[in-house]
Design a protein around this motif. Structure first.
Motif, PDB file in Angstrom:
ATOM      1  N   UNK A 124       0.814  -1.217   0.000  1.00  7.13           N
ATOM      2  CA  UNK A 124       0.000   0.000   0.000  1.00  7.13           C
ATOM      3  C   UNK A 124       0.844   1.262   0.000  1.00  7.13           C
ATOM      4  N   UNK A 125       1.936   1.242   0.769  1.00  7.71           N
ATOM      5  CA  UNK A 125       2.778   2.429   0.923  1.00  7.71           C
ATOM      6  C   UNK A 125       4.152   2.019   1.428  1.00  7.71           C
ATOM      7  N   UNK A 126       5.135   2.827   1.118  1.00 11.75           N
ATOM      8  CA  UNK A 126       6.478   2.617   1.662  1.00 11.75           C
ATOM      9  C   UNK A 126       6.630   3.273   3.031  1.00 11.75           C
ATOM     10  N   UNK A 127       5.633   4.050   3.444  1.00 14.14           N
ATOM     11  CA  UNK A 127       5.667   4.734   4.737  1.00 14.14           C
ATOM     12  C   UNK A 127       5.429   3.717   5.858  1.00 14.14           C
ATOM     13  N   UNK A 128       6.236   3.767   6.903  1.00 12.96           N
ATOM     14  CA  UNK A 128       6.037   2.911   8.071  1.00 12.96           C
ATOM     15  C   UNK A 128       6.129   3.779   9.329  1.00 12.96           C
ATOM     16  N   UNK A 129       5.099   3.776  10.202  1.00 16.28           N
ATOM     17  CA  UNK A 129       3.829   3.064  10.051  1.00 16.28           C
ATOM     18  C   UNK A 129       2.982   3.618   8.903  1.00 16.28           C
ATOM     19  N   UNK A 130       2.003   2.819   8.476  1.00 20.98           N
ATOM     20  CA  UNK A 130       1.269   3.070   7.244  1.00 20.98           C
ATOM     21  C   UNK A 130       0.232   4.185   7.337  1.00 20.98           C
ATOM     22  N   UNK A 131      -0.342   4.418   8.519  1.00 20.81           N
ATOM     23  CA  UNK A 131      -1.519   5.271   8.641  1.00 20.81           C
ATOM     24  C   UNK A 131      -1.351   6.696   8.105  1.00 20.81           C
ATOM     25  N   UNK A 142       2.871   0.235  -4.555  1.00 23.20           N
ATOM     26  CA  UNK A 142       3.377  -0.432  -5.748  1.00 23.20           C
ATOM     27  C   UNK A 142       2.861  -1.858  -5.863  1.00 23.20           C
ATOM     28  N   UNK A 143       3.038  -2.406  -7.077  1.00 26.88           N
ATOM     29  CA  UNK A 143       2.749  -3.812  -7.367  1.00 26.88           C
ATOM     30  C   UNK A 143       4.053  -4.458  -7.811  1.00 26.88           C
ATOM     31  N   UNK A 144       4.305  -5.660  -7.303  1.00 29.18           N
ATOM     32  CA  UNK A 144       5.475  -6.428  -7.719  1.00 29.18           C
ATOM     33  C   UNK A 144       5.017  -7.786  -8.226  1.00 29.18           C
ATOM     34  N   UNK A 145       5.859  -8.427  -9.032  1.00 23.51           N
ATOM     35  CA  UNK A 145       5.555  -9.767  -9.520  1.00 23.51           C
ATOM     36  C   UNK A 145       6.740 -10.686  -9.232  1.00 23.51           C
ATOM     37  N   UNK A 146       6.422 -11.897  -8.790  1.00 27.07           N
ATOM     38  CA  UNK A 146       7.431 -12.939  -8.591  1.00 27.07           C
ATOM     39  C   UNK A 146       7.243 -13.937  -9.726  1.00 27.07           C
ATOM     40  N   UNK A 147       8.243 -13.997 -10.614  1.00 30.33           N
ATOM     41  CA  UNK A 147       8.121 -14.800 -11.832  1.00 30.33           C
ATOM     42  C   UNK A 147       9.451 -15.473 -12.123  1.00 30.33           C
ATOM     43  N   UNK A 148       9.419 -16.794 -12.298  1.00 33.31           N
ATOM     44  CA  UNK A 148      10.610 -17.577 -12.617  1.00 33.31           C
ATOM     45  C   UNK A 148      11.730 -17.349 -11.603  1.00 33.31           C
ATOM     46  N   UNK A 149      11.339 -17.295 -10.338  1.00 34.07           N
ATOM     47  CA  UNK A 149      12.309 -17.193  -9.250  1.00 34.07           C
ATOM     48  C   UNK A 149      12.826 -15.808  -8.951  1.00 34.07           C
ATOM     49  N   UNK A 150      12.401 -14.805  -9.710  1.00 34.47           N
ATOM     50  CA  UNK A 150      12.854 -13.433  -9.483  1.00 34.47           C
ATOM     51  C   UNK A 150      11.657 -12.533  -9.193  1.00 34.47           C
ATOM     52  N   UNK A 151      11.901 -11.489  -8.407  1.00 34.23           N
ATOM     53  CA  UNK A 151      10.839 -10.561  -8.030  1.00 34.23           C
ATOM     54  C   UNK A 151      11.230  -9.152  -8.442  1.00 34.23           C
ATOM     55  N   UNK A 152      10.279  -8.435  -9.023  1.00 36.36           N
ATOM     56  CA  UNK A 152      10.565  -7.056  -9.425  1.00 36.36           C
ATOM     57  C   UNK A 152       9.305  -6.207  -9.310  1.00 36.36           C
ATOM     58  N   UNK A 153       9.499  -4.912  -9.102  1.00 36.37           N
ATOM     59  CA  UNK A 153       8.389  -3.957  -9.064  1.00 36.37           C
ATOM     60  C   UNK A 153       7.967  -3.661 -10.498  1.00 36.37           C
ATOM     61  N   UNK A 154       6.643  -3.711 -10.742  1.00 41.53           N
ATOM     62  CA  UNK A 154       6.141  -3.499 -12.111  1.00 41.53           C
ATOM     63  C   UNK A 154       5.190  -2.305 -12.228  1.00 41.53           C
ATOM     64  N   UNK A 155       4.755  -1.738 -11.108  1.00 45.97           N
ATOM     65  CA  UNK A 155       3.913  -0.537 -11.149  1.00 45.97           C
ATOM     66  C   UNK A 155       4.116   0.232  -9.851  1.00 45.97           C
ATOM     67  N   UNK A 156       4.248   1.557  -9.957  1.00 44.15           N
ATOM     68  CA  UNK A 156       4.473   2.402  -8.786  1.00 44.15           C
ATOM     69  C   UNK A 156       3.541   3.604  -8.818  1.00 44.15           C
ATOM     70  N   UNK A 157       3.592   4.407  -7.753  1.00 42.09           N
ATOM     71  CA  UNK A 157       2.799   5.623  -7.690  1.00 42.09           C
ATOM     72  C   UNK A 157       1.319   5.375  -7.515  1.00 42.09           C
ATOM     73  N   UNK A 193       5.780  -7.660 -17.440  1.00 43.72           N
ATOM     74  CA  UNK A 193       5.804  -6.226 -17.178  1.00 43.72           C
ATOM     75  C   UNK A 193       4.400  -5.685 -17.474  1.00 43.72           C
ATOM     76  N   UNK A 194       4.139  -4.468 -17.037  1.00 43.12           N
ATOM     77  CA  UNK A 194       2.806  -3.894 -17.194  1.00 43.12           C
ATOM     78  C   UNK A 194       2.820  -2.698 -18.125  1.00 43.12           C
ATOM     79  N   UNK A 195       1.737  -2.554 -18.872  1.00 44.26           N
ATOM     80  CA  UNK A 195       1.558  -1.392 -19.725  1.00 44.26           C
ATOM     81  C   UNK A 195       0.979  -0.221 -18.950  1.00 44.26           C
ATOM     82  N   UNK A 196       0.527   0.815 -19.645  1.00 49.24           N
ATOM     83  CA  UNK A 196       0.022   2.023 -18.994  1.00 49.24           C
ATOM     84  C   UNK A 196      -1.252   1.766 -18.169  1.00 49.24           C
TER      85      UNK A 196
END
Length: 319
Positions: A124-131, A142-157, A193-196
């Protein structure tokens, strides 16, 4: 579209604690997260059994969950200890994911599986605590994907990323942006990866989208915390409030504070005082996929009703 009264909604299972996320399977079994540090397995007769995660951190707080083949459960840990954890049917737990590119994950909101075996993770947020991040105009999720043993961020903001689910076609990932008061979607490319970003629905004042699911007609069903709204959005983008369980004056106050740019996470708890107890997730099940199940932040069971529209079976349906 039909109209539903809160009093028409039944409850199955009992003794749960914060069953925020609920998944239905073809067998009739339901899987629900539980803030005591595990999940609940609810049988078709309504009997529920709590499965304690053994080996997880003391503050382990499952939020969103995903069901894997073999019925291991992946749990997004909303606590400070964070990470995505894997819980076997006997309760043995192990850390599945704790960092991306060497950076520790903030508290994780949701985790989902697609038909290619990829794992999608929402923060939900990089802020800790979240509130403090639960305010209008803020968006560092952000959204991340774990694919073929690797994890990466695919959408931010993203404006407080909540549930992020791949649709039945496998071509899009939809996401609820809670403080954006909207649902968005991104096209999924062949390499994951993600499009617009595309806007699916902007919701009315007092709506703070949390969980959602897909129906067989190409629509989505979304639930909102605070206002306890169930909103149906059809494939053409038309919206209809199926149910609402809230005090209009109280919701107007939350929206007014929100519009001033102040954090309102604590105010969201007003939804817990109503019958629907801050509904937070929704999914279709039952033998004909016309039964709807809802998780919540404050109920001790799973809430359920019958829908005239059939649900779309998701990846975990056959597990």
């Amino acid at each position: 579209m039909f109209k539903l009264n809160p009093s028409d909604i039944a409850v199955i299972g009992s003794g749960m604690q914060r069953p925020e996320c609920v998944l239905a399977t073809k067998s009739g079994d339901l899987f629900c997260s539980d803030s005591r540090g595990g999940y609940n397995l609810v049988k078709p007769d309504g009997q529920s059994r709590f499965v304690q995660a053994v080996g997880a951190p003391a503050d382990f707080m499952p939020n969103g969950i995903a069901l894997l083949p073999g019925r291991d459960v992946l749990a997004a840990n909303l606590a400070d200890s964070s990470g995505v954890w894997r819980i076997k049917p006997d309760g043995q737990a192990s850390l599945f994911l704790s960092e991306i590119d060497g950076v520790a994950l903030p508290p994780v909101n949701f985790v989902g599986l697609d038909d290619k075996g990829r794992i999608w993770i929402s923060v939900s947020t990089r802020v800790t605590p979240r509130h403090p991040a639960f305010k209008k105009g803020y968006g560092d999720g952000f959204i991340a994907v774990h694919d073929q043993g690797a994890t990466r961020v695919v959408a931010e903001g993203i404006a407080f990323t909540n549930e992020a689910i791949v649709d039945p076609t496998g071509e899009w990932i939809y996401v609820n942006e809670t403080v954006g008061q909207c649902t968005s979607r991104y096209p999924i490319r062949a390499d994951a990866s993600l499009g617009p970003r595309e806007l699916v629905a902007d919701y009315p004042a007092g709506t703070f989208p949390d969980g959602f699911t897909f129906d067989a007609e190409g629509g989505i069903w979304m639930v909102s915390v605070a206002s306890n709204r169930i909103i149906h959005v059809d494939r053409d983008g038309n919206q209809y409030i199926v149910c609402e369980d809230a005090d209009p004056a109280a919701i107007a106050e939350v929206q007014a504070v929100f519009d001033r740019g102040e954090p309102v996470r604590e105010m969201i708890e007003i939804g817990s005082k109503r019958r629907l107890a801050n509904i937070a997730s929704i999914g279709f099940g039952g033998p004909d996929l016309h039964t709807v199940y809802m998780g919540s932040l404050a109920h001790d069971g799973v809430q359920t009703f019958r829908s005239p529209i059939k649900g779309a079976p998701l990846v975990h349906w056959e597990f």
